[in-house]
Design a protein around this motif. Structure first.
Motif, PDB file in Angstrom:
ATOM      1  N   ALA A  65       0.859  -1.285   0.003  1.00 23.93           N
ATOM      2  CA  ALA A  65       0.106   0.115   0.094  1.00 23.93           C
ATOM      3  C   ALA A  65       0.868   1.053   0.002  1.00 23.93           C
ATOM      4  CB  ALA A  65      -0.937   0.079   1.496  1.00 23.93           C
ATOM      5  N   GLY A  66       0.342   2.232  -0.568  1.00 21.43           N
ATOM      6  CA  GLY A  66       1.048   3.548  -0.586  1.00 21.43           C
ATOM      7  C   GLY A  66       0.689   4.425  -2.001  1.00 21.43           C
ATOM      8  N   ALA A  67       0.424   5.452  -1.575  1.00 24.97           N
ATOM      9  CA  ALA A  67      -0.321   6.448  -2.561  1.00 24.97           C
ATOM     10  C   ALA A  67       1.038   6.762  -3.687  1.00 24.97           C
ATOM     11  CB  ALA A  67      -0.662   8.043  -2.087  1.00 24.97           C
ATOM     12  N   ASN A  68       0.323   6.889  -5.032  1.00 26.18           N
ATOM     13  CA  ASN A  68       1.336   7.033  -6.235  1.00 26.18           C
ATOM     14  C   ASN A  68       2.216   8.455  -6.037  1.00 26.18           C
ATOM     15  OD1 ASN A  68       2.636   7.445  -8.817  1.00 26.18           O
ATOM     16  ND2 ASN A  68       1.104   6.524  -9.599  1.00 26.18           N
ATOM     17  N   ILE A  69       3.489   8.067  -5.888  1.00 21.28           N
ATOM     18  CA  ILE A  69       4.493   9.313  -5.903  1.00 21.28           C
ATOM     19  C   ILE A  69       4.305  10.426  -6.974  1.00 21.28           C
ATOM     20  CG2 ILE A  69       6.885   9.874  -5.921  1.00 21.28           C
ATOM     21  CD1 ILE A  69       6.313   8.725  -3.038  1.00 21.28           C
ATOM     22  N   SER A  70       3.998   9.816  -8.196  1.00 17.28           N
ATOM     23  CA  SER A  70       4.185  10.681  -9.475  1.00 17.28           C
ATOM     24  C   SER A  70       3.038  11.094  -9.944  1.00 17.28           C
ATOM     25  CB  SER A  70       5.095  10.229 -10.289  1.00 17.28           C
ATOM     26  OG  SER A  70       4.436   8.925 -10.857  1.00 17.28           O
ATOM     27  N   GLU A  71       1.632  10.991  -9.053  1.00 17.22           N
ATOM     28  CA  GLU A  71       0.344  11.033  -9.697  1.00 17.22           C
ATOM     29  C   GLU A  71      -0.002  12.559  -9.588  1.00 17.22           C
ATOM     30  OE1 GLU A  71      -3.311   9.340  -7.711  1.00 17.22           O
ATOM     31  OE2 GLU A  71      -2.843   7.975  -9.210  1.00 17.22           O
ATOM     32  N   LYS A  72       0.478  13.395  -8.521  1.00 16.42           N
ATOM     33  CA  LYS A  72       0.040  14.854  -8.407  1.00 16.42           C
ATOM     34  C   LYS A  72       1.015  15.447  -7.840  1.00 16.42           C
ATOM     35  CE  LYS A  72      -4.424  13.187  -6.641  1.00 16.42           C
ATOM     36  NZ  LYS A  72      -5.162  13.109  -5.381  1.00 16.42           N
ATOM     37  N   ARG A  73       1.021  16.959  -8.106  1.00 19.29           N
ATOM     38  CA  ARG A  73       2.023  18.024  -7.487  1.00 19.29           C
ATOM     39  C   ARG A  73       2.076  17.808  -5.820  1.00 19.29           C
ATOM     40  NH1 ARG A  73       3.392  22.742 -10.513  1.00 19.29           N
ATOM     41  NH2 ARG A  73       4.118  23.946  -8.579  1.00 19.29           N
ATOM     42  N   TRP A  74       3.250  17.945  -5.422  1.00 22.65           N
ATOM     43  CA  TRP A  74       3.640  17.651  -3.908  1.00 22.65           C
ATOM     44  C   TRP A  74       3.241  19.071  -3.230  1.00 22.65           C
ATOM     45  CZ3 TRP A  74       9.112  15.327  -4.562  1.00 22.65           C
ATOM     46  CH2 TRP A  74       8.986  13.954  -4.970  1.00 22.65           C
ATOM     47  N   VAL A 166      12.368   2.073 -10.850  1.00 18.34           N
ATOM     48  CA  VAL A 166      11.080   2.306 -11.750  1.00 18.34           C
ATOM     49  C   VAL A 166      10.672   0.969 -12.591  1.00 18.34           C
ATOM     50  CG1 VAL A 166      10.529   3.405 -13.939  1.00 18.34           C
ATOM     51  CG2 VAL A 166      11.940   4.426 -12.244  1.00 18.34           C
ATOM     52  N   VAL A 167       9.224   0.590 -12.227  1.00 22.14           N
ATOM     53  CA  VAL A 167       8.900  -0.793 -12.654  1.00 22.14           C
ATOM     54  C   VAL A 167       8.473  -0.566 -14.211  1.00 22.14           C
ATOM     55  CG1 VAL A 167       7.220  -2.544 -12.442  1.00 22.14           C
ATOM     56  CG2 VAL A 167       8.321  -1.655 -10.307  1.00 22.14           C
ATOM     57  N   LEU A 168       9.131  -1.228 -14.961  1.00 21.87           N
ATOM     58  CA  LEU A 168       8.685  -1.219 -16.328  1.00 21.87           C
ATOM     59  C   LEU A 168       7.464  -2.182 -16.710  1.00 21.87           C
ATOM     60  CD1 LEU A 168      12.176  -0.926 -18.298  1.00 21.87           C
ATOM     61  CD2 LEU A 168      10.796   0.786 -17.447  1.00 21.87           C
ATOM     62  N   SER A 169       6.343  -1.610 -17.219  1.00 19.83           N
ATOM     63  CA  SER A 169       5.314  -2.309 -17.620  1.00 19.83           C
ATOM     64  C   SER A 169       4.399  -1.608 -18.528  1.00 19.83           C
ATOM     65  CB  SER A 169       4.407  -2.708 -16.437  1.00 19.83           C
ATOM     66  OG  SER A 169       3.038  -3.082 -16.792  1.00 19.83           O
ATOM     67  N   LYS A 171       1.459  -1.748 -18.947  1.00 19.06           N
ATOM     68  CA  LYS A 171       0.076  -1.690 -18.479  1.00 19.06           C
ATOM     69  C   LYS A 171      -0.273  -0.315 -17.587  1.00 19.06           C
ATOM     70  CE  LYS A 171      -0.261  -6.475 -18.338  1.00 19.06           C
ATOM     71  NZ  LYS A 171      -0.041  -7.822 -17.437  1.00 19.06           N
ATOM     72  N   ASP A 172       1.269   0.183 -16.982  1.00 18.79           N
ATOM     73  CA  ASP A 172       1.312   1.234 -16.305  1.00 18.79           C
ATOM     74  C   ASP A 172       2.167   1.769 -15.766  1.00 18.79           C
ATOM     75  OD1 ASP A 172      -0.229   2.840 -14.319  1.00 18.79           O
ATOM     76  OD2 ASP A 172      -1.214   1.551 -12.769  1.00 18.79           O
ATOM     77  N   GLY A 173       2.313   2.986 -15.259  1.00 26.70           N
ATOM     78  CA  GLY A 173       3.739   3.453 -14.577  1.00 26.70           C
ATOM     79  C   GLY A 173       4.349   4.275 -15.643  1.00 26.70           C
ATOM     80  N   ALA A 174       5.673   4.264 -15.514  1.00 27.08           N
ATOM     81  CA  ALA A 174       6.696   5.282 -16.314  1.00 27.08           C
ATOM     82  C   ALA A 174       6.774   5.182 -17.810  1.00 27.08           C
ATOM     83  CB  ALA A 174       8.066   5.212 -15.543  1.00 27.08           C
TER      84      ALA A 174
END
Length: 301
Positions: A65-74, A166-169, A171-174
């Motif tokens: 569990a953990g909110a997405n680091i890069s989803e929104k401005r800090w 950085v997880v490469l997929s 389906k999602d992410g970077a």
């Protein structure tokens, strides 16, 4: 009888893939905000409530569990949320284990490769290096401290912390975010492009969790990062090569990213290498240690 593995962060891509991978050998349960399936149990981190039925006969917890680091401005509020989603969720798990007098065989926690700080240097970081001194490293330090408490409070025989690159997929992410500009001929490196981007294939990160689950010698922090290092420019070029697209646009200026994303921009504009030697020495084998093969596997369709 199968051992019970309780996984948090049920909606995340790693949780979903990992559950598929280990479901033949273990009974999988998920903690989730909204129950849909029988093997799901509700919890509310803000209210501090959890369905305690999830913990009956549990042997292992994998805390993703953990909110997405890069989803929104800090914003200050977002920063609190990024920490709370990791630390307060662990506290809720600890409280429930204590209340029900449960001791786990293992507590395996997600963590971040940003432990070492957001900077670009020629240093290759190992697990013995101290943390950095920026916001992301602060998040990871608090995250890992919350995990260590399970062992210190005698609630788990061992604690493994998986410092994830950085997880490469596809389906999602970077990688998913990097694909459209390259596919539409407007892809380019970010900032100088010289910052390292520690990476790992989705299948390998799931295999690392499985390895940590099955290997009772796995204790402490591990860099979950591919042995082959790549800069942002090299990664961008390699994606373009695999997609058979040219790269002719100039680099995206760093100041522009800072203007759009604020402090969060540092997460993509800076980066150093990290060593996977400790993981390899423990006996783990990467299926995709090579960037080109990893990308070809993910982008074959």
């Amino acid at each position: 009888m199968k051992e019970v593995v309780l996984i948090t962060g049920a909606s995340g891509m790693i949780a979903k893939e990992l559950a598929k991978k280990i479901s033949k050998e273990y009974e999988i349960r998920f903690l989730t905000r909204k129950k849909v399936h029988d093997h799901e149990y509700e919890w509310d981190i803000k209210k501090g409530t959890v369905d305690e039925a999830a913990f009956i006969n549990v042997s292992h917890v994998i805390h993703l569990a953990g909110a997405n680091i890069s989803e929104k401005r800090w914003t200050p509020e977002r920063k609190r949320e990024l920490i709370s989603s990791r630390v307060d969720s662990a506290e809720l798990l600890r409280t429930t284990l204590r209340k029900n007098n449960i001791k786990l065989k293992s507590f395996i926690s997600a963590s971040g490769i940003n432990f070492y700080g957001t900077e670009t240097s020629e240093k290759i970081y190992t697990e013995t290096d101290p943390p950095g001194n920026d916001f992301l490293s602060e998040v990871v330090v608090l995250w890992e401290r919350a995990a260590d408490d399970f062992k210190e409070q005698n609630l788990a025989e061992r604690v493994a912390k998986i410092r994830t690159a950085v997880v490469l997929s596809e389906k999602d992410g970077a990688l998913k975010k990097m694909l459209p500009p390259i596919q539409y001929y407007i892809g380019s490196p970010l900032g100088t492009g010289k910052q390292y981007m520690p990476w790992i294939h989705l299948e390998d990160i799931c295999s690392i969790y499985e390895f940590a689950l099955k290997n009772s010698a796995m204790d402490g922090a591990y860099n979950a990062v591919s042995p082959q290092h790549a800069t942002n420019k090299e990664l961008t070029k390699k994606i373009a090569q695999v997609l058979d697209r040219p790269l002719f646009m100039p680099n995206v200026p760093g100041f522009l990213l800072k203007l759009i994303f604020g402090e969060l921009a540092a997460a993509v504009l800076e980066g150093s290498r990290a060593s996977s030697k400790k993981l390899l020495d423990a006996g783990f084998h990467f299926k995709f240690p090579d960037l080109e093969n990893a990308l070809k596997d993910l982008l074959k369709n």
